[in-house]
Design an enzyme around this catalytic site. Structure first.
Site, PDB file in Angstrom:
ATOM      1  N   LYS A  78      61.754  68.499 106.188  1.00  0.00           N
ATOM      2  CA  LYS A  78      60.863  69.070 107.447  1.00  0.00           C
ATOM      3  C   LYS A  78      59.770  69.845 106.648  1.00  0.00           C
ATOM      4  O   LYS A  78      60.951  71.244 105.997  1.00  0.00           O
ATOM      5  CB  LYS A  78      61.999  70.016 108.305  1.00  0.00           C
ATOM      6  CG  LYS A  78      60.647  70.168 109.474  1.00  0.00           C
ATOM      7  CD  LYS A  78      60.800  70.901 110.880  1.00  0.00           C
ATOM      8  CE  LYS A  78      59.839  70.983 112.058  1.00  0.00           C
ATOM      9  NZ  LYS A  78      60.844  71.080 113.062  1.00  0.00           N
ATOM     10  N   SER A 155      58.966  68.771 117.396  1.00  0.00           N
ATOM     11  CA  SER A 155      58.278  68.531 115.982  1.00  0.00           C
ATOM     12  C   SER A 155      58.900  67.796 115.267  1.00  0.00           C
ATOM     13  O   SER A 155      58.131  67.288 113.919  1.00  0.00           O
ATOM     14  CB  SER A 155      57.594  69.863 115.646  1.00  0.00           C
ATOM     15  OG  SER A 155      58.526  70.732 115.620  1.00  0.00           O
ATOM     16  N   SER A 179      62.946  71.066 118.993  1.00  0.00           N
ATOM     17  CA  SER A 179      62.195  70.252 118.217  1.00  0.00           C
ATOM     18  C   SER A 179      63.385  69.775 117.147  1.00  0.00           C
ATOM     19  O   SER A 179      62.816  68.522 116.597  1.00  0.00           O
ATOM     20  CB  SER A 179      61.009  70.918 117.126  1.00  0.00           C
ATOM     21  OG  SER A 179      59.509  71.170 117.971  1.00  0.00           O
TER      22      SER A 179
END
Ligand code: GLN
Length: 484
Positions: A78, A155, A179
């Protein structure tokens, strides 16, 4: 084996160890899949050449019998984790030229275990969002989309989509209010948010420091255990990281759940809950019952206050954390007439609308006069939410709920920027866990009538990921979900 990217980490490792496949072959297979990135927009930065070099090093480790726990496993990272020498943007314009000089602790631990990085994954800007639509680089497309492009969740949308589309063996992610779990549910993959403090936050860009926690998104429960084994552990560089012993999470895979008490909270079944979600929830409970677990009804009475509480505390912490992006030390700088104007110009052009909204809300709730009314009150309610869980865990060992009240929706559908409440409501089942600092996993349970994945959430006691792994593995077996 027709396509090596079908293998889980556990399967890949066993074939790597017997030299049936090589790390270079495995990495090349994933690199080939990166061609699909133009369809999904899951990666924002690719690192394929370096990954291939690392795979060659891994090959030597296998040949010399010095192979480590994740030797030669290709991961996606990420873009919130700082990676030394690899651009790290938090998917924000304000950092779109930022190359860190250091490695986050979690990614360093993965490198130390022999994993290699295929690239950096798309996400909501500074992890603020639930659909990956706030990213400066555009939304991620859910690989399960049929005719209309659907959101991948957020997210960590890039992480979940890349795992689903087999563009990496597993991915790192972070979870402040859902998330890891929500995108996992939307993309039909498995992700765990560990207990607060389990993984070091060092080198992960801060959103809301008292809520943020790193964790893996994987193809299945077994792989989550392998990844978390590598990621977890005390770190002197993060004062909130825990010194609690990290058990071997893999050792709980396959253990039976006979006699385990599974709590089902009444408050998570509001009137009008999506009937398919409710039906799968019942099915999940039945699967665990068939495995010998006992279902007990529990109550988490402050659930309805969790969402507003989260949306006071998270922006408050964000507004403070994001003050560092001032155009002076790193990242974007838009000059102006004097320092104040430089700050204003930089932040005006560098931050997206949702990030600005949170900075404004956060600054407001922290300001003199409003601090007592909002922020302090929210902190008190946060304690009540945690107390609810403490009470509930006197009656049960693990809690079962849906991950999301809805299935993946079309990109643009929720009109995030015009009406953020629509989007915030999707976090209704996930934020309490972060407020209480507890571990929770999402795993796929089945497909909706529209053929889209739905996820179930298992919440554990603090530092008892073990029971989650035990339960999740049995649930996964019973659900028999077919990966993409
Ligand atoms: N959707 C939540 C939010 O927008 C959670 C985000 C997260 O966990 N990073 O704040």
């Amino acid at each position: 084996m027709s396509d090596l990217t079908d293998l889980t980490i556990a399967e890949s490792l066993s074939k790597l160890k017997t030299k049936e496949i090589s790390p270079v072959e495995l990495t090349q297979a994933y690199i080939k899949k990166l061609d699909d990135n133009s369809k999904y927009n899951a990666y924002v930065t690719l690192n394929a050449d370096e990954a291939l070099k690392a795979a060659q090093e891994s090959e030597k480790h296998y040949n010399n019998n010095t192979n480590r726990s994740l030797e030669g496993i290709p991961l996606g990272i990420k873009d919130l984790f700082c990676t030394k020498g690899i651009k790290t943007t938090a998917c924000s314009h304000i950092l779109d030229n930022f190359v860190p000089q250091y490695e986050s602790t979690v990614t360093q631990k993965l490198l130390d275990c022999g994993a290699l990085f295929l690239g950096k994954l798309n996400m909501d800007e500074f992890a603020m969002g639930g659909s990956n639509e706030t990213s400066y680089f555009g939304p991620v497309v859910n690989p399960w989309s049929k005719n209309t492009p659907l959101v991948a969740g957020g997210s960590s949308g890039g992480s979940a989509a890349a795992v689903a589309a087999k563009m990496c063996a597993a991915a790192t992610a972070t979870d402040t209010g859902g998330s890891i779990r929500e995108p996992s549910a939307f993309c039909g993959v498995t992700g765990i948010k560990p207990t607060y403090g389990r993984c070091s936050r060092y080198g992960i860009m801060a959103f809301a420091s008292s809520l943020d926690q790193a964790g893996p998104i994987c193809k299945d429960v077994t792989d989550c255990a392998l990844m978390l084994n590598a990621m977890a552990g005390y770190d002197a560089k993060d004062s909130t990281s825990s010194k609690n012993e990290v058990p071997d999470f893999s050792s709980f895979i396959g253990q039976d759940v006979k006699g385990l008490k599974i709590g089902v909270p009444t408050e998570y079944r509001p009137d009008g809950l999506n009937s398919e979600v409710a039906a799968y929830w019942d099915k999940a409970a039945q699967i665990l019952k068939d495995c010998g677990a006992e279902i007990v009804n529990i109550s988490l009475p402050h659930t309805k206050y969790a969402l507003p509480t989260y949306y006071v505390i998270a922006p408050a912490e964000a507004s403070s954390n994001l003050a560092r992006y001032d155009g002076v030390r790193y990242g974007l700088r838009v000059s102006g007439n004097g320092l104040d104007e430089q700050y204003i110009n930089t932040r005006t052009s560098g931050f997206g609308a949702e990030v600005k909204r949170r900075i404004l809300i956060g600054t407001y709730v922290l300001s003199a006069g409003y601090y007592d009314a909002y922020y302090l009150k929210a902190q008190k309610v946060r304690r009540l939410v945690k107390n609810d869980f403490d009470e509930a865990f006197k009656k049960c060992d693990v809690i079962l709920t849906p991950t999301s009240p809805v299935e993946p929706f079309a990109i643009g559908d929720k009109k995030m920027l015009e009406n953020p409440i629509n989007m915030y409501l999707n976090d209704i089942f996930t934020v309490s866990v972060n407020l209480a600092g507890l571990p929770a996993m999402s795993l796929p349970i089945g497909l909706s009538q529209n053929g889209l994945p739905l996820g179930m959430q298992l919440i554990g006691r603090a530092f008892d990921e073990a029971t989650i792994f035990k339960t999740a593995y049995q649930l996964e077996r019973g659900a028999n979900f077919v990966r993409m």
